[in-house]
Design a protein around this motif. Structure first.
Motif, PDB file in Angstrom:
ATOM      1  N   ILE A 195       0.894  -1.168   0.086  1.00 41.84           N
ATOM      2  CA  ILE A 195      -0.121   0.006   0.050  1.00 41.84           C
ATOM      3  C   ILE A 195       0.931   1.374   0.006  1.00 41.84           C
ATOM      4  O   ILE A 195       1.738   1.395   0.705  1.00 41.84           O
ATOM      5  CB  ILE A 195      -0.900   0.149   1.357  1.00 41.84           C
ATOM      6  CG1 ILE A 195      -1.791  -1.259   1.115  1.00 41.84           C
ATOM      7  CG2 ILE A 195      -1.658   1.372   1.367  1.00 41.84           C
ATOM      8  CD1 ILE A 195      -2.716  -1.521   2.449  1.00 41.84           C
ATOM      9  N   SER A 196       0.487   2.228  -0.881  1.00 40.36           N
ATOM     10  CA  SER A 196       1.438   3.441  -0.839  1.00 40.36           C
ATOM     11  C   SER A 196       0.640   4.664  -0.313  1.00 40.36           C
ATOM     12  O   SER A 196      -0.801   4.442  -0.234  1.00 40.36           O
ATOM     13  CB  SER A 196       1.828   3.667  -2.326  1.00 40.36           C
ATOM     14  OG  SER A 196       0.617   3.997  -3.242  1.00 40.36           O
ATOM     15  N   THR A 197       1.216   5.697   0.121  1.00 44.19           N
ATOM     16  CA  THR A 197       0.434   6.960   0.627  1.00 44.19           C
ATOM     17  C   THR A 197      -0.411   7.536  -0.691  1.00 44.19           C
ATOM     18  O   THR A 197      -1.301   7.952  -0.150  1.00 44.19           O
ATOM     19  CB  THR A 197       1.629   7.778   0.928  1.00 44.19           C
ATOM     20  OG1 THR A 197       2.445   7.262   1.757  1.00 44.19           O
ATOM     21  CG2 THR A 197       0.928   9.044   1.349  1.00 44.19           C
ATOM     22  N   SER A 198      -0.210   7.287  -1.746  1.00 42.42           N
ATOM     23  CA  SER A 198      -1.004   7.624  -2.998  1.00 42.42           C
ATOM     24  C   SER A 198      -2.227   7.067  -2.958  1.00 42.42           C
ATOM     25  O   SER A 198      -3.222   7.538  -3.090  1.00 42.42           O
ATOM     26  CB  SER A 198      -0.205   7.764  -4.139  1.00 42.42           C
ATOM     27  OG  SER A 198       0.868   8.387  -4.386  1.00 42.42           O
ATOM     28  N   ASN A 199      -2.071   5.614  -2.915  1.00 43.69           N
ATOM     29  CA  ASN A 199      -3.272   4.821  -2.719  1.00 43.69           C
ATOM     30  C   ASN A 199      -4.014   4.892  -1.511  1.00 43.69           C
ATOM     31  O   ASN A 199      -5.446   5.330  -1.898  1.00 43.69           O
ATOM     32  CB  ASN A 199      -3.003   3.337  -2.511  1.00 43.69           C
ATOM     33  CG  ASN A 199      -2.068   2.492  -3.606  1.00 43.69           C
ATOM     34  OD1 ASN A 199      -1.212   1.949  -3.304  1.00 43.69           O
ATOM     35  ND2 ASN A 199      -2.586   2.723  -4.730  1.00 43.69           N
ATOM     36  N   ILE A 200      -3.496   5.423  -0.434  1.00 48.69           N
ATOM     37  CA  ILE A 200      -4.227   5.840   0.796  1.00 48.69           C
ATOM     38  C   ILE A 200      -5.201   7.057   0.737  1.00 48.69           C
ATOM     39  O   ILE A 200      -6.349   7.268   0.730  1.00 48.69           O
ATOM     40  CB  ILE A 200      -3.458   5.709   1.878  1.00 48.69           C
ATOM     41  CG1 ILE A 200      -2.818   4.661   2.395  1.00 48.69           C
ATOM     42  CG2 ILE A 200      -4.354   6.410   3.254  1.00 48.69           C
ATOM     43  CD1 ILE A 200      -1.585   4.605   3.434  1.00 48.69           C
ATOM     44  N   ALA A 201      -4.373   7.847  -0.091  1.00 51.71           N
ATOM     45  CA  ALA A 201      -4.977   9.408  -0.265  1.00 51.71           C
ATOM     46  C   ALA A 201      -6.046   9.200  -1.214  1.00 51.71           C
ATOM     47  O   ALA A 201      -7.298   9.858  -1.132  1.00 51.71           O
ATOM     48  CB  ALA A 201      -3.859  10.357  -0.650  1.00 51.71           C
ATOM     49  N   LYS A 202      -5.877   8.340  -2.443  1.00 51.35           N
ATOM     50  CA  LYS A 202      -6.940   8.360  -3.584  1.00 51.35           C
ATOM     51  C   LYS A 202      -8.125   7.704  -2.733  1.00 51.35           C
ATOM     52  O   LYS A 202      -9.191   8.004  -3.214  1.00 51.35           O
ATOM     53  CB  LYS A 202      -6.412   7.528  -4.339  1.00 51.35           C
ATOM     54  CG  LYS A 202      -7.491   7.335  -5.594  1.00 51.35           C
ATOM     55  CD  LYS A 202      -6.868   6.752  -6.889  1.00 51.35           C
ATOM     56  CE  LYS A 202      -7.678   6.579  -7.973  1.00 51.35           C
ATOM     57  NZ  LYS A 202      -7.188   5.669  -9.042  1.00 51.35           N
ATOM     58  N   CYS A 203      -8.066   6.570  -1.957  1.00 49.06           N
ATOM     59  CA  CYS A 203      -9.055   5.620  -1.437  1.00 49.06           C
ATOM     60  C   CYS A 203      -9.919   6.575  -0.256  1.00 49.06           C
ATOM     61  O   CYS A 203     -10.961   6.675  -0.332  1.00 49.06           O
ATOM     62  CB  CYS A 203      -8.455   4.499  -0.852  1.00 49.06           C
ATOM     63  SG  CYS A 203      -9.886   3.597  -0.118  1.00 49.06           S
ATOM     64  N   ALA A 204      -9.140   7.647   0.237  1.00 45.24           N
ATOM     65  CA  ALA A 204      -9.735   8.385   1.405  1.00 45.24           C
ATOM     66  C   ALA A 204     -10.409   9.580   0.478  1.00 45.24           C
ATOM     67  O   ALA A 204     -10.977  10.485   1.327  1.00 45.24           O
ATOM     68  CB  ALA A 204      -8.729   8.888   2.352  1.00 45.24           C
ATOM     69  N   GLY A 205     -10.094   9.966  -0.659  1.00 45.76           N
ATOM     70  CA  GLY A 205     -10.550  10.959  -1.138  1.00 45.76           C
ATOM     71  C   GLY A 205     -10.049  12.389  -0.909  1.00 45.76           C
ATOM     72  O   GLY A 205     -10.842  13.493  -0.786  1.00 45.76           O
ATOM     73  N   ILE A 206      -8.747  12.391  -0.584  1.00 44.90           N
ATOM     74  CA  ILE A 206      -7.974  13.472  -0.289  1.00 44.90           C
ATOM     75  C   ILE A 206      -6.916  13.603  -1.099  1.00 44.90           C
ATOM     76  O   ILE A 206      -6.463  12.695  -1.885  1.00 44.90           O
ATOM     77  CB  ILE A 206      -7.465  13.676   1.083  1.00 44.90           C
ATOM     78  CG1 ILE A 206      -6.740  12.473   1.475  1.00 44.90           C
ATOM     79  CG2 ILE A 206      -8.739  13.526   2.145  1.00 44.90           C
ATOM     80  CD1 ILE A 206      -5.990  12.396   2.854  1.00 44.90           C
ATOM     81  N   SER A 207      -5.977  14.518  -1.254  1.00 47.79           N
ATOM     82  CA  SER A 207      -4.784  14.728  -2.041  1.00 47.79           C
ATOM     83  C   SER A 207      -3.642  14.289  -1.067  1.00 47.79           C
ATOM     84  O   SER A 207      -3.736  13.929  -0.006  1.00 47.79           O
ATOM     85  CB  SER A 207      -4.700  16.278  -2.181  1.00 47.79           C
ATOM     86  OG  SER A 207      -4.255  16.930  -0.979  1.00 47.79           O
ATOM     87  N   ARG A 208      -2.591  13.980  -1.720  1.00 49.93           N
ATOM     88  CA  ARG A 208      -1.436  13.397  -1.219  1.00 49.93           C
ATOM     89  C   ARG A 208      -1.076  14.384  -0.041  1.00 49.93           C
ATOM     90  O   ARG A 208      -0.441  14.040   1.143  1.00 49.93           O
ATOM     91  CB  ARG A 208      -0.273  13.096  -2.114  1.00 49.93           C
ATOM     92  CG  ARG A 208      -0.532  11.663  -2.883  1.00 49.93           C
ATOM     93  CD  ARG A 208       0.495  11.295  -3.504  1.00 49.93           C
ATOM     94  NE  ARG A 208       1.985  11.356  -3.169  1.00 49.93           N
ATOM     95  CZ  ARG A 208       3.044  11.535  -3.726  1.00 49.93           C
ATOM     96  NH1 ARG A 208       3.207  11.369  -5.016  1.00 49.93           N
ATOM     97  NH2 ARG A 208       4.279  11.774  -3.116  1.00 49.93           N
TER      98      ARG A 208
END
Length: 175
Positions: free
Chosen positions: A30-43
């Protein structure tokens, strides 16, 4: 709306994203980008709260360890109550449960297995040699942890009391 409320909602969205991603991928994938995208926020929104995913989980685990220590280190410790408290805790804490799955945090998994092993070695096998006690406690702690993982993987279908009773019925009488 206050900044604190928005901040807490964003942190909650990040936690929920991690839970969702852990259903499909291992923590390492899991990448930070994946987390941000899934959370609906920017990196950058993620980085406002955490340096990286490791800091996020580390901060979560540190607060979790404190709460778990209260269960395990209770001076009025009773194994049935401690096991039930863990199942109740897993039932309420979705991120904790996700981190205990195969895809989750090895650090947290080892912490729980070690605590279970400690409980077992304190409670059981008084007549055995130290070597028997060691291997018996390792065996049982891994078996118990496997029950926790299976319960989570199956979607926590059984209520905490029922799964605690099932687990206790599987343990040897010596325990």
């Amino acid at each position: 709306m206050s900044t604190d409320n928005r901040r807490e909602r964003t942190k909650k969205a990040i936690e929920e994203a991690m839970i969702t991603l852990l259903q499909e991928q291992s923590f390492d994938e899991i990448s930070t980008s994946n987390i941000a995208k899934c959370a609906g926020i920017s990196r950058s929104g993620f980085y406002t709260h955490y340096k990286d995913k490791y800091e996020m989980i580390d901060l979560y685990q540190q607060s979790l360890f404190k709460r778990l220590e209260d269960i395990f280190d209770n001076p009025n410790f009773q194994k049935e109550q401690a096991l039930l408290e863990i199942f109740k805790f897993l039932d309420k804490e979705s991120l904790f449960a996700a981190l205990l799955t195969q895809n989750g945090s090895k650090e947290l998994q080892n912490f729980i297995r070690n605590k279970l092993q400690m409980i077992i070695s304190k409670e059981a096998f008084d007549k055995n040699t130290p070597v028997d006690k060691l291997y018996s406690s390792v065996y049982l702690s891994h078996a118990m942890f496997g029950v926790y993982q299976m319960w989570i993987t199956r979607g926590k279908q059984e209520p905490p009391q029922q799964i605690t009773d099932i687990l206790l019925s599987l343990l040897p009488d010596k325990f």
